[in-house]
Each structure stands twice: as structure tokens, then as C-alpha cells.
Design an enzyme around this catalytic site. Sequence first.
Site, PDB file in Angstrom:
ATOM      1  N   LYS A  16       0.631  -1.234   0.260  1.00  0.00           N
ATOM      2  CA  LYS A  16       0.153   0.292  -0.327  1.00  0.00           C
ATOM      3  C   LYS A  16       0.906   1.429   0.222  1.00  0.00           C
ATOM      4  O   LYS A  16       2.471   1.368   0.378  1.00  0.00           O
ATOM      5  CB  LYS A  16      -1.023   0.241   0.997  1.00  0.00           C
ATOM      6  CG  LYS A  16      -0.152   0.098   3.149  1.00  0.00           C
ATOM      7  CD  LYS A  16       0.184   1.970   3.550  1.00  0.00           C
ATOM      8  CE  LYS A  16       1.253   1.307   4.483  1.00  0.00           C
ATOM      9  NZ  LYS A  16       2.025   2.368   4.280  1.00  0.00           N
ATOM     10  N   PRO A 100      10.106  -4.105  -0.735  1.00  0.00           N
ATOM     11  CA  PRO A 100      10.986  -3.787  -0.055  1.00  0.00           C
ATOM     12  C   PRO A 100      10.794  -3.716   1.340  1.00  0.00           C
ATOM     13  O   PRO A 100       9.573  -3.648   1.556  1.00  0.00           O
ATOM     14  CB  PRO A 100      11.167  -2.047  -0.181  1.00  0.00           C
ATOM     15  CG  PRO A 100      10.618  -2.395  -1.234  1.00  0.00           C
ATOM     16  CD  PRO A 100       9.216  -3.036  -1.350  1.00  0.00           C
ATOM     17  N   VAL A 101      11.544  -4.173   2.601  1.00  0.00           N
ATOM     18  CA  VAL A 101      11.230  -4.465   3.983  1.00  0.00           C
ATOM     19  C   VAL A 101      11.820  -3.413   4.551  1.00  0.00           C
ATOM     20  O   VAL A 101      12.843  -2.142   4.167  1.00  0.00           O
ATOM     21  CB  VAL A 101      11.874  -5.214   4.186  1.00  0.00           C
ATOM     22  CG1 VAL A 101      11.447  -5.435   5.579  1.00  0.00           C
ATOM     23  CG2 VAL A 101      11.562  -6.798   3.390  1.00  0.00           C
ATOM     24  N   ALA A 102      10.773  -2.640   5.852  1.00  0.00           N
ATOM     25  CA  ALA A 102      10.906  -1.759   6.754  1.00  0.00           C
ATOM     26  C   ALA A 102      10.709  -0.063   5.473  1.00  0.00           C
ATOM     27  O   ALA A 102      12.036   0.382   5.752  1.00  0.00           O
ATOM     28  CB  ALA A 102      11.629  -1.496   7.737  1.00  0.00           C
ATOM     29  N   GLY A 104       7.860   1.133   4.508  1.00  0.00           N
ATOM     30  CA  GLY A 104       6.426   2.247   4.578  1.00  0.00           C
ATOM     31  C   GLY A 104       5.137   2.021   3.667  1.00  0.00           C
ATOM     32  O   GLY A 104       4.154   2.542   3.276  1.00  0.00           O
ATOM     33  N   ASP A 142      -1.773  -1.739  10.783  1.00  0.00           N
ATOM     34  CA  ASP A 142      -2.051  -1.936   8.910  1.00  0.00           C
ATOM     35  C   ASP A 142      -2.607  -3.218   8.447  1.00  0.00           C
ATOM     36  O   ASP A 142      -2.757  -3.137   7.425  1.00  0.00           O
ATOM     37  CB  ASP A 142      -0.888  -1.594   8.343  1.00  0.00           C
ATOM     38  CG  ASP A 142      -0.308  -0.220   8.326  1.00  0.00           C
ATOM     39  OD1 ASP A 142      -1.385   0.381   8.840  1.00  0.00           O
ATOM     40  OD2 ASP A 142       0.701   0.374   8.667  1.00  0.00           O
TER      41      ASP A 142
HETATM   42  P1  ATP Z   1       4.062  -0.434   7.339  1.00  0.00           P
HETATM   43  O1  ATP Z   1       4.276   0.596   6.274  1.00  0.00           O
HETATM   44  O2  ATP Z   1       3.047  -0.827   8.149  1.00  0.00           O
HETATM   45  O3  ATP Z   1       4.318   0.324   8.598  1.00  0.00           O
HETATM   46  P2  ATP Z   1       6.903  -1.136   6.789  1.00  0.00           P
HETATM   47  O4  ATP Z   1       6.180  -1.333   5.491  1.00  0.00           O
HETATM   48  O5  ATP Z   1       7.576   0.053   6.688  1.00  0.00           O
HETATM   49  O6  ATP Z   1       4.985  -1.751   7.714  1.00  0.00           O
HETATM   50  P3  ATP Z   1       7.824  -3.681   7.025  1.00  0.00           P
HETATM   51  O7  ATP Z   1       8.251  -4.140   5.770  1.00  0.00           O
HETATM   52  O8  ATP Z   1       6.187  -4.226   7.112  1.00  0.00           O
HETATM   53  O9  ATP Z   1       7.658  -2.153   7.228  1.00  0.00           O
HETATM   54  O10 ATP Z   1       8.159  -4.436   8.218  1.00  0.00           O
HETATM   55  C1  ATP Z   1       8.988  -4.044   8.837  1.00  0.00           C
HETATM   56  C2  ATP Z   1       9.493  -4.817   9.890  1.00  0.00           C
HETATM   57  O11 ATP Z   1       8.930  -6.288  10.023  1.00  0.00           O
HETATM   58  C3  ATP Z   1      10.930  -5.425   9.275  1.00  0.00           C
HETATM   59  O12 ATP Z   1      12.214  -4.974  10.403  1.00  0.00           O
HETATM   60  C4  ATP Z   1      10.967  -7.324   9.206  1.00  0.00           C
HETATM   61  O13 ATP Z   1      11.907  -7.276  10.118  1.00  0.00           O
HETATM   62  C5  ATP Z   1       9.500  -7.554  10.689  1.00  0.00           C
HETATM   63  N1  ATP Z   1       8.798  -8.235   9.130  1.00  0.00           N
HETATM   64  C6  ATP Z   1       8.106  -9.385   9.415  1.00  0.00           C
HETATM   65  N2  ATP Z   1       7.444 -10.201   9.199  1.00  0.00           N
HETATM   66  C7  ATP Z   1       7.739  -9.620   7.993  1.00  0.00           C
HETATM   67  C8  ATP Z   1       7.237 -10.011   6.914  1.00  0.00           C
HETATM   68  N3  ATP Z   1       6.708 -11.311   5.895  1.00  0.00           N
HETATM   69  N4  ATP Z   1       8.154  -9.225   5.991  1.00  0.00           N
HETATM   70  C9  ATP Z   1       8.955  -8.102   5.777  1.00  0.00           C
HETATM   71  N5  ATP Z   1       8.623  -7.155   7.187  1.00  0.00           N
HETATM   72  C10 ATP Z   1       8.661  -8.592   7.679  1.00  0.00           C
END
Ligand code: ATP
Length: 293
Positions: A16, A100-102, A104, A142
Site C-alpha cells: 500500500k 521492500p522491507v521496513a 513504509g 495496517d
Molecule cells: P508499515 O508501512 O506497516 O509501517 P513497513 O513497510 O514500514 O510497514 P515492513 O516491511 O512490514 O515495514 O517490516 C517492518 C518490520 O517487520 C521489519 O523490520 C521486518 O523484520 C519485520 N517483519 C516481520 N514479518 C515480516 C514480513 N513477512 N515481511 C516483511 N517484514 C516483516
Amino acid sequence: MEYGKKAKTTKEAHAKINLGLDIIGRRDDGYHLLRMVMQEIELHDTLVFEAIPLSEVTLYSPCTFIPLDGRNLVYKAIELIRDRYGIQDGVKVSITKKIPVAAGLAGGSADAAAAVEAMDEMFGLSISDDVKLQIGQELGADVPFCMTGGTALAEGIGEKLTGLPSIPDCRILLVKPRCSISTKEAYQAIDKVNIVSHPDIDGIVAELRENDLYGVCGRFGNVLELVSTVKHPEIENIKKKMLEFGAINAMMSGSGPTVFGVFDNDNAVRKAYEAFKAGEYSKTVYLTAPVGR
Ligand code: ATP
């Protein structure tokens, strides 16, 4: 093994972006009261779930940025449902991350929403939509939106959802700078800031109802930019570059650091995509589009 509909299922978990993100207060328990306009996009992870006759949950992923144990939101979602519905059998999950992880983009929340759906399907639980949303809320703010998808106004701590018309047809360019931002730290930092100007969330909602792309983009606003752009000036630089390339507007999504630019010109967005791919800011660049429901 007596499973419901099937013993194996594949799910796409969509990312999202936030077209608007405002903080309007804090609950007694410390959670922030939010008003956000969320838009599902085509970029997605792919998860393959398989029920197994062993009482264990095992996650596999070539992605080295996510934990594969009890800290993973997919693991948490599966255990919560196994526990609540007394499921003895285990589950094997393969997670192919594209989000991408963490960043947003709610990648973890989207994966968790997919896990709830998969458990319901594999074990024939017939969980009602309301109960699914409650489970989602327990997993993260979320997650309920990731379960419904499309476009929505999310209020409360993110759990009160009102469906909206999708953003009008457009292309979305995502650029994630090299830095990572922890959602928790971003919200802690914003608590020290006096928010004097709030994004016009009602204006975004009104423009969506009018189906006016330029109107929606003109009202983008994210209060978390106040803290994230100070710590990571490259966010502002990427926004500026996107505008130079012809984006209608550009903003940071969620707690960042990913910046998204909205384009209505295929040529311009293609050029921007190539330039960012070749440039100094990041190698994590995606060209995607909104998902309408
Ligand atoms: P949001 O936008 O909901 O704040 P985000 O996009 O910033 O989330 P995510 O990619 O959901 O962040 O990852 C946040 C943390 O969650 C990371 O540090 C990661 O290690 C942990 N995590 C746990 N499970 C998962 C998963 N299935 N995929 C990605 N990250 C995960």
C-alpha cells in the site's frame, strides 16, 4: 489429514501507499490516533502455504532481510489462528518478497493478511469478515486495510475503515532510498514535534469522490515527513527529482523512507524509472499502478 477446501494455496500480498497520513491524537495506551488514506498497489509478495501433518510452522524465504521465526508476522498470524481454532496440523510457507522491507509499504502487514486468508481457506474455517478484521487488528494496525485492500480512509489506530473510490488511473513510481526507517522510531520522533499544519485528509477523500487525479495529488500530505526528511534528506531530493521528471506530485509513504511519485504520462514515468535505476539514490525502484476494487 482432513482439510477444508485445499491443503495448499498461493496468495499475492499487495503493498500500500498512503495518499495522506495525519496524527490527530494519542490513546491512553500510547497508540496514535490516525487519519490515513490508503491505496493498494500492484506491487506484491507471493506466498505459498501448505498444510502439513506435523505440528510446526516453518517459513522459507530467499530474502535475508526478514526473520523466519516467531518474529515474522506470517508466523504470528498462523500461530494465532492455530491456537484460536485448535488446529493441530502445521503449515509450511514459502515467502517471495518483492515489497521492500521496513519501507513504509506495509509489506509485513500484507503478508500477515494473506496468511489469515490462507489459513481460513486451507482449514475450512469460514471465518466471518468481521472476525478476520479483529484478528488483523491484533496482528498490527495496517493489517485490517491489507485484508480489504482497494482504497480506504483508515481511522482510529488504523482499524476503522471506510471504503473509497480508487485513485484515478495513473502510474506510480516507487524509489526506496538506501536507509531503513523503523515505524516505531518514526512515531516516537513525531511525538516530540508540535504538528502545526495537518494534511487535508477530508480534501483527499472529496477529490477521490470527484475522480480528480490532479485534485487528489495536490492534497497529498504525510505528517511523518516532518521527522523522516530531517534525518534522511535524500527523501526530499528524491521527491524533487520526481517532480522534475514530470510527476504530478511525490510524497513519502507511511513512516518511509519509500517515496512514491504519481504520473499520468507513460513516457515521463518510463524516463524517470530508467534514470532512478541508473542513478545514485537507490537500486530499489519499481514502476507500479493502483489496484482498484
Ligand atoms: P508499515 O508501512 O506497516 O509501517 P513497513 O513497510 O514500514 O510497514 P515492513 O516491511 O512490514 O515495514 O517490516 C517492518 C518490520 O517487520 C521489519 O523490520 C521486518 O523484520 C519485520 N517483519 C516481520 N514479518 C515480516 C514480513 N513477512 N515481511 C516483511 N517484514 C516483516
